[in-house]
Design a protein around this motif. Sequence first.
Motif, PDB file in Angstrom:
ATOM      1  N   VAL A  99       0.838  -1.207   0.000  1.00 22.86           N
ATOM      2  CA  VAL A  99       0.000   0.000   0.000  1.00 22.86           C
ATOM      3  C   VAL A  99       0.873   1.258   0.000  1.00 22.86           C
ATOM      4  CG1 VAL A  99      -1.923  -1.109   1.212  1.00 22.86           C
ATOM      5  CG2 VAL A  99      -0.167   0.082   2.535  1.00 22.86           C
ATOM      6  N   ALA A 100       0.285   2.327  -0.495  1.00 27.62           N
ATOM      7  CA  ALA A 100       0.931   3.635  -0.464  1.00 27.62           C
ATOM      8  C   ALA A 100       0.884   4.190   0.965  1.00 27.62           C
ATOM      9  CB  ALA A 100       0.228   4.576  -1.436  1.00 27.62           C
ATOM     10  N   GLU A 101       1.684   5.229   1.204  1.00 32.52           N
ATOM     11  CA  GLU A 101       1.856   5.820   2.538  1.00 32.52           C
ATOM     12  C   GLU A 101       0.541   6.032   3.302  1.00 32.52           C
ATOM     13  OE1 GLU A 101       5.189   7.277   3.446  1.00 32.52           O
ATOM     14  OE2 GLU A 101       4.271   7.167   5.446  1.00 32.52           O
ATOM     15  N   HIS A 102      -0.467   6.625   2.622  1.00 27.88           N
ATOM     16  CA  HIS A 102      -1.697   6.996   3.342  1.00 27.88           C
ATOM     17  C   HIS A 102      -2.505   5.792   3.795  1.00 27.88           C
ATOM     18  CE1 HIS A 102      -2.976   6.557  -0.869  1.00 27.88           C
ATOM     19  NE2 HIS A 102      -4.204   6.389  -0.436  1.00 27.88           N
ATOM     20  N   LEU A 103      -2.179   4.589   3.278  1.00 31.21           N
ATOM     21  CA  LEU A 103      -2.945   3.398   3.661  1.00 31.21           C
ATOM     22  C   LEU A 103      -2.197   2.501   4.650  1.00 31.21           C
ATOM     23  CD1 LEU A 103      -4.488   2.451   0.180  1.00 31.21           C
ATOM     24  CD2 LEU A 103      -5.585   3.679   2.066  1.00 31.21           C
ATOM     25  N   VAL A 104      -0.966   2.867   4.972  1.00 29.07           N
ATOM     26  CA  VAL A 104      -0.152   2.042   5.875  1.00 29.07           C
ATOM     27  C   VAL A 104      -0.860   1.776   7.217  1.00 29.07           C
ATOM     28  CG1 VAL A 104       1.999   1.956   7.208  1.00 29.07           C
ATOM     29  CG2 VAL A 104       2.060   2.575   4.782  1.00 29.07           C
ATOM     30  N   PRO A 105      -1.527   2.770   7.812  1.00 27.33           N
ATOM     31  CA  PRO A 105      -2.156   2.512   9.123  1.00 27.33           C
ATOM     32  C   PRO A 105      -3.237   1.429   9.090  1.00 27.33           C
ATOM     33  CG  PRO A 105      -2.077   4.873   8.661  1.00 27.33           C
ATOM     34  CD  PRO A 105      -1.680   4.175   7.397  1.00 27.33           C
ATOM     35  N   PHE A 106      -3.728   1.099   7.871  1.00 32.08           N
ATOM     36  CA  PHE A 106      -4.842   0.153   7.773  1.00 32.08           C
ATOM     37  C   PHE A 106      -4.370  -1.279   7.508  1.00 32.08           C
ATOM     38  CE2 PHE A 106      -6.105   4.382   6.501  1.00 32.08           C
ATOM     39  CZ  PHE A 106      -7.185   4.615   7.326  1.00 32.08           C
ATOM     40  N   LEU A 107      -3.064  -1.449   7.292  1.00 33.09           N
ATOM     41  CA  LEU A 107      -2.525  -2.780   6.991  1.00 33.09           C
ATOM     42  C   LEU A 107      -2.770  -3.770   8.122  1.00 33.09           C
ATOM     43  CD1 LEU A 107       1.025  -2.176   5.448  1.00 33.09           C
ATOM     44  CD2 LEU A 107      -0.909  -3.304   4.327  1.00 33.09           C
ATOM     45  N   PRO A 108      -2.925  -5.051   7.770  1.00 33.07           N
ATOM     46  CA  PRO A 108      -2.958  -6.074   8.819  1.00 33.07           C
ATOM     47  C   PRO A 108      -1.620  -6.086   9.560  1.00 33.07           C
ATOM     48  CG  PRO A 108      -3.541  -7.013   6.675  1.00 33.07           C
ATOM     49  CD  PRO A 108      -3.020  -5.641   6.423  1.00 33.07           C
ATOM     50  N   GLY A 109      -1.634  -6.491  10.782  1.00 30.63           N
ATOM     51  CA  GLY A 109      -0.407  -6.609  11.534  1.00 30.63           C
ATOM     52  C   GLY A 109      -0.308  -7.984  12.142  1.00 30.63           C
ATOM     53  N   PRO A 110       0.773  -8.314  12.785  1.00 26.95           N
ATOM     54  CA  PRO A 110       1.957  -7.460  12.907  1.00 26.95           C
ATOM     55  C   PRO A 110       2.804  -7.479  11.635  1.00 26.95           C
ATOM     56  CG  PRO A 110       2.337  -9.564  13.982  1.00 26.95           C
ATOM     57  CD  PRO A 110       0.922  -9.592  13.484  1.00 26.95           C
ATOM     58  N   LEU A 111       3.693  -6.482  11.533  1.00 28.53           N
ATOM     59  CA  LEU A 111       4.633  -6.394  10.419  1.00 28.53           C
ATOM     60  C   LEU A 111       6.037  -6.592  10.965  1.00 28.53           C
ATOM     61  CD1 LEU A 111       3.109  -3.209   8.767  1.00 28.53           C
ATOM     62  CD2 LEU A 111       3.160  -5.467   7.696  1.00 28.53           C
ATOM     63  N   PRO A 112       6.928  -7.192  10.161  1.00 24.10           N
ATOM     64  CA  PRO A 112       8.307  -7.341  10.621  1.00 24.10           C
ATOM     65  C   PRO A 112       9.003  -5.985  10.634  1.00 24.10           C
ATOM     66  CG  PRO A 112       8.088  -8.153   8.372  1.00 24.10           C
ATOM     67  CD  PRO A 112       6.721  -7.757   8.819  1.00 24.10           C
ATOM     68  N   ALA A 113       9.788  -5.732  11.657  1.00 24.81           N
ATOM     69  CA  ALA A 113      10.451  -4.433  11.773  1.00 24.81           C
ATOM     70  C   ALA A 113      11.898  -4.621  12.189  1.00 24.81           C
ATOM     71  CB  ALA A 113       9.724  -3.577  12.814  1.00 24.81           C
ATOM     72  N   GLN A 114      12.734  -3.647  11.823  1.00 25.43           N
ATOM     73  CA  GLN A 114      14.134  -3.671  12.228  1.00 25.43           C
ATOM     74  C   GLN A 114      14.255  -2.814  13.496  1.00 25.43           C
ATOM     75  OE1 GLN A 114      16.880  -2.372   9.199  1.00 25.43           O
ATOM     76  NE2 GLN A 114      18.451  -3.762   9.962  1.00 25.43           N
ATOM     77  N   THR A 115      14.934  -3.352  14.503  1.00 23.42           N
ATOM     78  CA  THR A 115      15.129  -2.614  15.747  1.00 23.42           C
ATOM     79  C   THR A 115      16.631  -2.479  16.018  1.00 23.42           C
ATOM     80  OG1 THR A 115      15.224  -4.597  17.116  1.00 23.42           O
ATOM     81  CG2 THR A 115      13.027  -3.703  16.669  1.00 23.42           C
ATOM     82  N   GLU A 116      16.961  -1.827  17.137  1.00 29.20           N
ATOM     83  CA  GLU A 116      18.380  -1.688  17.474  1.00 29.20           C
ATOM     84  C   GLU A 116      19.039  -3.031  17.706  1.00 29.20           C
ATOM     85  OE1 GLU A 116      18.720   0.904  20.794  1.00 29.20           O
ATOM     86  OE2 GLU A 116      18.066   2.662  19.665  1.00 29.20           O
ATOM     87  N   ASP A 117      18.233  -4.005  18.207  1.00 26.65           N
ATOM     88  CA  ASP A 117      18.800  -5.307  18.558  1.00 26.65           C
ATOM     89  C   ASP A 117      18.676  -6.336  17.452  1.00 26.65           C
ATOM     90  OD1 ASP A 117      19.030  -4.123  21.046  1.00 26.65           O
ATOM     91  OD2 ASP A 117      17.018  -4.791  21.613  1.00 26.65           O
TER      92      ASP A 117
END
Lengths: 135, 493
Positions: free
Chosen positions: B292-310
Motif C-alpha cells: 500500500v501507499a503511505e496513506h494506507l499504511v495505518p490500515f494494513l494487517p499486523g503485525p509487520l516485521p520491523a528492524q530494531t536496534e537489537d
Amino acid sequence: MANTDVPDDLKYADTHEWVRVQGDEATIGISEYAQDELGDVVYLDLPWDDAGQRELRIGDHFGDIESVKATSELFIPISGTLLRVNDALKAAPEQVNSDPYGAGWMLVVKLSDPAELAKLMDAAAYAKFLESEGH
Amino acid sequence: MSTEQLIFERGAPGRRAATLPTLDIPEQPLDSLIPAAYLRAEPAPLPEVSEIEVVRHYTHLSQRNFGVDQGFYPLGSCTMKYNPKINEDMASLPGFARLHPLEHESMTQGALQLLYELEQYLAEISGMRRVTLQPAAGAHGEITGLMIIKAYHESRGEGHRNIVLIPDGAHGTNPASATLAGYTTVELRSDARGGVDVAHLEEVLAAHDGKIAALMMTNPNTLGLFDENIVEIARRVHEAGGQLYYDGANSNAILGITRAGDMGFDVVHFNLHKTCSTPHGGGGPGAGPVGVAEHLVPFLPGPLPAQTEDGYAWEDAGPLSIGRVRANCGNFLVLVRAYTYIRFNGPDGMRHVSESAVLNANYVMRALQADYDLPYDRECMHEFVFSANRQKKRGATALDIAKRLLDFGIHPPTIYFPLVVPEAMMIEPTETETRETLDTFIAVMRQIAQEAAERPELLLEAPHDTVVGRLDQTLAARKPDLRWHTQPVQTLA
C-alpha cells in the motif's frame, strides 16, 4: 459455420435476447447465435419464484446463464410484469441449446410499454447486426 | 485405458505401513480424553495399505500429472514459469523448514530478517510504502486490499462510497472480491485498442459522483496489452475520490521497468506463485502479499516485521488496522522461495525476467499471426490473446485446439478468457523457455491450424494419445457426482 438462425416473427436485442409478442404478452429467450456462442448450457439462474410479483424494466439484469465456457448475465429486452418462468429449464437447461426459440424460452412478461418494441431489431436488422459484428 | 485404483480400493483388512512401539505410559480410555459426543460410533473406513502400496499409488498419480518440469505450459494469466530448484533447497533448510511459528523472536531472527527484507524488496518492486505478507493467495490479497480501501474511506467519513469499477477484461476474481467486500461493481468497457475506454470511464464517474470507492485494474490487462492511459485514468479516479487497486497477476511483464506506484496505484497485490516462481497449482499454498501507499499504511494487517536496534521484531498494528487476515506470517516457506528468487536474480535479473517474458510472447505471437486471428494487433506484453474464430468456421473450436495440443505433450493455453474475445486462446510462454521450445510450439500450432482447415475431425476427437481421452465436460457439469461411494449407489437418477 456459426449458427445464425434468425426467425422472422421475433424481435431482437443487441444483447442477443429475443422477444415474441402475442397480444399484450411477450415471451423472452436467447437467440440461436447466443446459445451457440455460449456452448453447452449447464445451469440457469432465473427469477423462478417471482412470477406475478416483479416489474422488470428494459435493460434490467434478470438472471444468469452458465455454460461450460463462462457465466453470462441475462438482460430483459422489454419492460413488463413477470407472468411466467420456464420451470422446465431448472432440470433441463440443455433445452436452451437444443431449441432456443421453442422449449428453451425463459420468461413471459405482460408488456407495460409496447412502444419499446420499436427499440428492438427485426430479424433482418439482427441478422445484419450479427454480420457486422464479425459473427 | 488403464485406470488407477483409489487408495480406498487398495489393501486388505489389518494391513499396515507402520507399527507403533508399545506404549510406555499408562493408556487412557479415549472417552476419558474426548467427550463421547465427539467420538465416532464406528471407526472411519480408512485405507489399510502397506508402505509400498502407498508409494506406488502416489507415484503413479504424480506420473499422470503434467507440470512445468515435464513440458511447455503456456497457460495465459497463470505465469507457469519454471520454479528453480534452489528455491526448494532454501525452503528445506532445517532452520526454516522446522521453525515453529510461535517460537520467540529471539530464536527466529533469521526468519524475521528474511520477512523484513522480502517486504522491502516487494515495496521497491511495486513502488509501495509497506507490504503485508499474510495473504495466502491472489484473491485473498484482493479482499485484503479492498478491506483496507474500505477502512480508509470509513476513517474519512466516506463509508457511503459503494462502487468499485472493473474493466470488462478483468480477472473474474476482481468482481467476486469486490462483491464479497460489500461493494457494487460497475463494468468499464474496453476501447478499440483493448484498453479502458476513457470516455466511458468519464461517463461512469459522472453517473456515480461521490460513490466511487475504487477502480480495480490489471496492467498489462488480460489481453496482454499495456494501458498507456493509466496515468490519466488514475488522475480521474483520484479526482472522483476513488482509490486505485492494482491486480498484480500480470506483474511478470513489468519488473524493473515500471511500477504500480509510479502509475498512480494505491494498493497492489502480488501473486508470488506467478511472478516469483513459487509452486503454482495443486491448490497451493500460494502467497498474495499486499502493498500500500503511505496513506494506507495505518490500515494494513499486523503485525509487520520491523528492524530494531537489537535486530528484528514483530511490530503490532495500530488502531486503524483491519486486523489479521492470516495466522502467523502467512505461508512462510512460500515466502522463503520468493525471497530466494528475488535474491538470486537481483535487480538487473528481475528486469531481465520481464524483458525475456515480453520478448518470448511477441516472438510467438508474430510467428503465428498468419495462422490464427489476432483481435488486437499491437505489441503485446508477457502474454497475448488469439481468437480461433477462423478455425471455428471450419468446425474446430478453441476447445478442440486445446485438446489437440495435449497429443503433442504441450499444456493448452487458457481458453474462452478473456470474455471480450470470442474463441479466445490466451498464451503466455514465460521467460524460462528456450528458443527451441518456442519454435516447437509454433510448429505444432501451425500444424494444428492446418489440421483444423483440412481434417477438423482429428481435433474434434482429440486428445488421442493421453491416458484418458476426451471427457464429457457437459455431463460432468450438469450431473456432477463428486463422491466416492463405499457401496454401489442404487439411486443416482
